[in-house]
Structure formats: C-alpha cells, structure tokens
Design an enzyme around this catalytic site. Structure first.
Site, PDB file in Angstrom:
ATOM      1  N   HIS A 166       0.862  -1.178   0.000  1.00  0.00           N
ATOM      2  CA  HIS A 166       0.000   0.000   0.000  1.00  0.00           C
ATOM      3  C   HIS A 166       0.909   1.241   0.000  1.00  0.00           C
ATOM      4  O   HIS A 166       2.020   1.199   0.538  1.00  0.00           O
ATOM      5  CB  HIS A 166      -0.880  -0.057   1.262  1.00  0.00           C
ATOM      6  CG  HIS A 166      -1.804   1.099   1.407  1.00  0.00           C
ATOM      7  ND1 HIS A 166      -1.408   2.296   1.950  1.00  0.00           N
ATOM      8  CD2 HIS A 166      -3.098   1.243   1.081  1.00  0.00           C
ATOM      9  CE1 HIS A 166      -2.433   3.132   1.939  1.00  0.00           C
ATOM     10  NE2 HIS A 166      -3.471   2.511   1.424  1.00  0.00           N
ATOM     11  N   PRO A 167       0.443   2.364  -0.574  1.00  0.00           N
ATOM     12  CA  PRO A 167       1.330   3.540  -0.719  1.00  0.00           C
ATOM     13  C   PRO A 167       1.996   4.057   0.563  1.00  0.00           C
ATOM     14  O   PRO A 167       3.063   4.679   0.478  1.00  0.00           O
ATOM     15  CB  PRO A 167       0.392   4.599  -1.308  1.00  0.00           C
ATOM     16  CG  PRO A 167      -0.593   3.799  -2.098  1.00  0.00           C
ATOM     17  CD  PRO A 167      -0.808   2.536  -1.321  1.00  0.00           C
ATOM     18  N   VAL A 168       1.424   3.833   1.728  1.00  0.00           N
ATOM     19  CA  VAL A 168       2.110   4.327   2.934  1.00  0.00           C
ATOM     20  C   VAL A 168       3.190   3.367   3.435  1.00  0.00           C
ATOM     21  O   VAL A 168       3.962   3.728   4.314  1.00  0.00           O
ATOM     22  CB  VAL A 168       1.142   4.625   4.111  1.00  0.00           C
ATOM     23  CG1 VAL A 168       0.193   5.755   3.760  1.00  0.00           C
ATOM     24  CG2 VAL A 168       0.406   3.384   4.556  1.00  0.00           C
ATOM     25  N   LYS A 169       3.255   2.159   2.896  1.00  0.00           N
ATOM     26  CA  LYS A 169       4.212   1.169   3.399  1.00  0.00           C
ATOM     27  C   LYS A 169       5.620   1.435   2.835  1.00  0.00           C
ATOM     28  O   LYS A 169       5.813   2.373   2.079  1.00  0.00           O
ATOM     29  CB  LYS A 169       3.720  -0.240   3.064  1.00  0.00           C
ATOM     30  CG  LYS A 169       2.304  -0.533   3.589  1.00  0.00           C
ATOM     31  CD  LYS A 169       2.254  -0.758   5.089  1.00  0.00           C
ATOM     32  CE  LYS A 169       0.874  -0.649   5.709  1.00  0.00           C
ATOM     33  NZ  LYS A 169      -0.076  -1.688   5.375  1.00  0.00           N
ATOM     34  N   HIS A 170       6.577   0.577   3.164  1.00  0.00           N
ATOM     35  CA  HIS A 170       7.976   0.864   2.796  1.00  0.00           C
ATOM     36  C   HIS A 170       8.189   0.997   1.300  1.00  0.00           C
ATOM     37  O   HIS A 170       8.945   1.854   0.853  1.00  0.00           O
ATOM     38  CB  HIS A 170       8.906  -0.217   3.344  1.00  0.00           C
ATOM     39  CG  HIS A 170       9.077  -0.125   4.826  1.00  0.00           C
ATOM     40  ND1 HIS A 170       8.200  -0.718   5.700  1.00  0.00           N
ATOM     41  CD2 HIS A 170       9.988   0.523   5.577  1.00  0.00           C
ATOM     42  CE1 HIS A 170       8.591  -0.448   6.928  1.00  0.00           C
ATOM     43  NE2 HIS A 170       9.662   0.307   6.892  1.00  0.00           N
TER      44      HIS A 170
END
Ligand SMILES: *Cc1c(COP(=O)(O)O)cnc(C)c1O
Length: 414
Positions: free
Chosen positions: A192-196
């Site tokens: 997901h875009p907030v992950k690493h």
C-alpha cells in the site's frame, strides 16, 4: 500557507515512472515476467525461499492462512492492536479469531497474555491453529518466544510483517531478517502507498515451505493449475489437449499485475535509501522527545534490544501524569492531535483496537480476553508524520508544534 504534512506517503521517482511506462508498452500487463522478477527480488531482499505476490496485503493474509490449512471451525490468534485485516483473514477463511492484549509500552502482542490465551483455548478443546503476530510500527515481535509458544500448542505462525520490511532481530546471538521465516511458517507484506515500498495496491506471502508455496500459487488464481503431473483426468482423455487446465480447489483472483510489479521492483531498488531516511527521521524525533519540555508529556514506543527497527510508523504515547486515568489521557491526545492538525500536521492513530470496532464487537466469531493494555495503548498513541521524502524542515515543524502545545500545557492551570 505551508503545505500540509501527511503521516505517510509514497515516494515515486522518475525511474519508477519509466519502469511502469516501459511495461505499458510491452506485451504483458498482468502475470508476465515482471511478477516473477519482483518475487525473486523479494526473496533476495528477505532471505525467504519463496515469495508469492498478490493483489493486496489483505489477500496475502487470507491466502497465507488458507495455505497453512486454516478453515471452518479453526481458531486463529491475533493482537487487538493491528489493522483489521490481520483478524479478518481468519473470518474470511470461515474460522474464529481470538484477540489478545498488547504491551502498551511497545504496542506489540503481550507474550504472557498470548501464553494464557493458548492454554485457555487448549483447555476448552479448541486449540489455536494459527498465530499472527504483528510487527507494529516496524518493530519485530519476539519471534523465538512466539515460535516456542506455538510449537508447544501445535499452532503455526504467520507473521504480519506489513510494517517491517527491512527490519532485523536477534535470537541467540544470530541476526535474522524479517520475512526470512526463520521462526514462522509464512510472513506477509503489504505494498500500500504508505508502506515501505509500493505497487499502488499489493502484497506478498513469503515462505520456505514448497507445499505451502504451491498452494499459494493455486489459490492466487482460482485454484487453477496447468501441471500435467497433477492432472486428475487421464492424459489420453480426448478432452484434455494442450488447452487443458484443471481447477482442483476453490481459489480466487488475487493476482497482481505486471504493471504493479514493474513499480515494485523499481521501488525495491530504493528500499535501502527509504529505510535510511526513515531511521534518520526517527532518530531525530527520538532525540527531541528525550528533552524537556517534550519528555514530560510524550514517550516514544519502547524498542526491544537487538532489534533493527524498520520505522513504518513513528508512534509516540501521550504520557499519563501521576494518578491519571485512561480517559483523561485520551482527551489530551485529542487536544494534541487537533493542535497539530491546525498547524497542517496530519497525525494518525494506529490503531483503534480491533475488538472495539462495531463489527468485531458484535461478531460471534470474535473472541477476546481482558485487554487493558490495548485500551491504554489506543487511548494514548499518536503517529507522527514519517515518510522518506519528508524534509528536515518538516520534521522540525512537527517538533515545534509539539513544543508549542507542551509550552501551553505547562502554563495552564492543572
Ligand atoms: C497495511 C496492512 C495490512 C494489509 O493491508 P493492504 O492495504 O491490504 O495491503 C495488513 N496488516 C497490517 C498491520 C497493515 O498495516
């Protein structure tokens, strides 16, 4: 007006864009060579023998649970402080979930509470089939201890490592990478875009077990396979020509696309730089929180020794003052949140306890023991902005806003 600072966001550069555009101009948009290439990159990076990339981290959890034989009537165990997907996977598979308390100082599953829950489930005649520890914020759970408890009760372990790509931990003087599955049957990641690293939406299951790997591949795409060795219909059957495939189990369409994997492989090449920047920002936050006036009002989450943290999130806890109750702390957390938001700093709370969600509170398939740690944690936790493209000036803006709040709080009559 200075631009608002989100709690997290992706970092997509020109090389990432070029990788996706190149894929668009090529022959494969889905399930081409880039999926396998991304999976090889994930194996190299984590040390796992097999990686199966899928459409989301949630799909990865669902498939990991199924591939390990979890099904109707089974009980899975998860901490109450996590994203709901960790628990929901057990319910998708037709099973039940037992939510366990966390240590409020770390937000990680409380291992004594886990041990007690496992004993209780066994005594009731419904031993836990699976345990899903969560590396909250990017800190690995004590895997050796989870593994030992699981073995004692015949349970298997799926690590929810959605926050922890790039983290390491030590057991008996040896360093292990998260995702290597040295102390778990499988681990899952989210992109997901907030992950690493991101693929827009996406996830992966990591495992060292060839049989689990095969089941994951089947389940990712309808339960269909084209392996003549495994066909149930005789090879000389006139219906079974070169076009032939069999659906031998009930799977899903949880496929990830080549487009997404082109982005994933490009992002993976940048992971070390992302991790270094996340760790540098976390170190700056940590140093500032160790000084007055912030020290009196806020505590960072504690980090276990021997852990190399991946800092998906930077969580601080609003400190309880002597004799103060959970509700009063929650009100102060709200005030801090509002103050930061007014300054354009968009914090978040990770997470509300799963057992307090209306669906889970109502569901007869969700069980829980006492959860005081989860409630104390959830009343006080606040995630500060943390993402690789965050500038030093933005970090200082966050700290200045926290100090301004603390200065006002010191001045206020108590
Ligand atoms: C992000 C996340 C997942 C998976 O989320 P998707 O959005 O489906 O990729 C699972 N568990 C945790 C703890 C997460 O943070």
């Amino acid at each position: 007006m200075t631009r608002p600072i989100p709690y997290g966001r992706q970092d997509v550069d020109e090389a990432d864009v070029r990788a996706v555009v190149e894929c668009l101009r090529g022959d494969w948009l889905t399930q081409g060579p880039r999926v396998a290439e991304f999976e090889r990159g994930l194996c190299e990076r984590t040390g796992a023998r097999f990686a199966v990339a899928v459409s989301s981290g949630t799909a990865a959890l669902h498939l990991a649970y199924l591939a390990l034989g979890f099904g109707p009537g089974d009980v899975g165990v998860a901490p109450s402080i996590t994203f709901v997907a960790t628990a929901n996977g057990f319910l998708y598979a037709g099973g039940r979930v037992r939510l366990v308390d966390v240590d409020p100082a770390t937000g990680l599953i409380d291992l004594d509470a886990l041990a007690a829950a496992l004993v209780e489930l066994a005594a009731r005649g419904t031993p836990a089939r699976l345990i899903a520890p969560v590396d909250l914020a990017g800190q690995p759970v004590d895997r050796a201890r989870v593994r030992e408890l699981a073995s004692r009760h015949g349970a298997r372990v799926v690590e929810d490592a959605a926050h922890a790509l790039g983290a390491t931990y030590r057991v008996g003087g040896e360093t292990f990478r998260v995702g290597a599955c040295a102390h778990a049957d499988a681990a899952i990641l989210s992109f997901h875009p907030v992950k690493h690293i991101t693929t827009g939406e996406g996830g992966a299951v990591l495992t060292n077990d060839p049989a689990v790997h095969q089941r994951l591949l089947d389940l990712r795409s309808h339960g269909i396979h084209r392996d003549p060795e495994r066909f149930e219909r005789p090879a000389d059957d006139p219906l079974a020509g070169p076009w032939y495939y069999e659906q031998a189990s009930l799977g899903f369409n949880y496929r990830i696309t080549d487009l997404q994997c082109a982005l994933g492989s490009s992002q993976l090449r940048r992971l070390d730089a992302f991790l270094a920047r996340r760790r540098a920002i976390a170190a700056r936050y940590g140093a500032a929180l160790g000084e007055e006036p912030l020290r009196r009002w806020f505590h960072p989450l504690e980090v276990r020794s021997g852990v190399e943290h991946a800092f998906h999130l930077y969580v601080l806890r609003v400190a309880a003052q002597p004799g103060e109750g959970v509700e009063s702390v929650a009100r102060r957390r709200r005030a801090v949140f509002e103050r930061l938001r007014a300054a354009g700093i968009l914090c978040q709370v990770h997470y509300l306890p799963v057992h307090t969600q209306p669906f889970h509170a109502r569901s007869p398939a969700v069980e829980k023991g006492p959860l005081p740690g989860a409630e104390a944690y959830a009343a006080s936790a606040l995630s500060l902005p943390l993402f690789p493209a965050m500038t030093d000036a933005e970090v200082e803006r966050v700290l200045a806003a926290l100090r301004a709040w603390a200065g006002q709080a010191e001045g206020a009559p108590r």
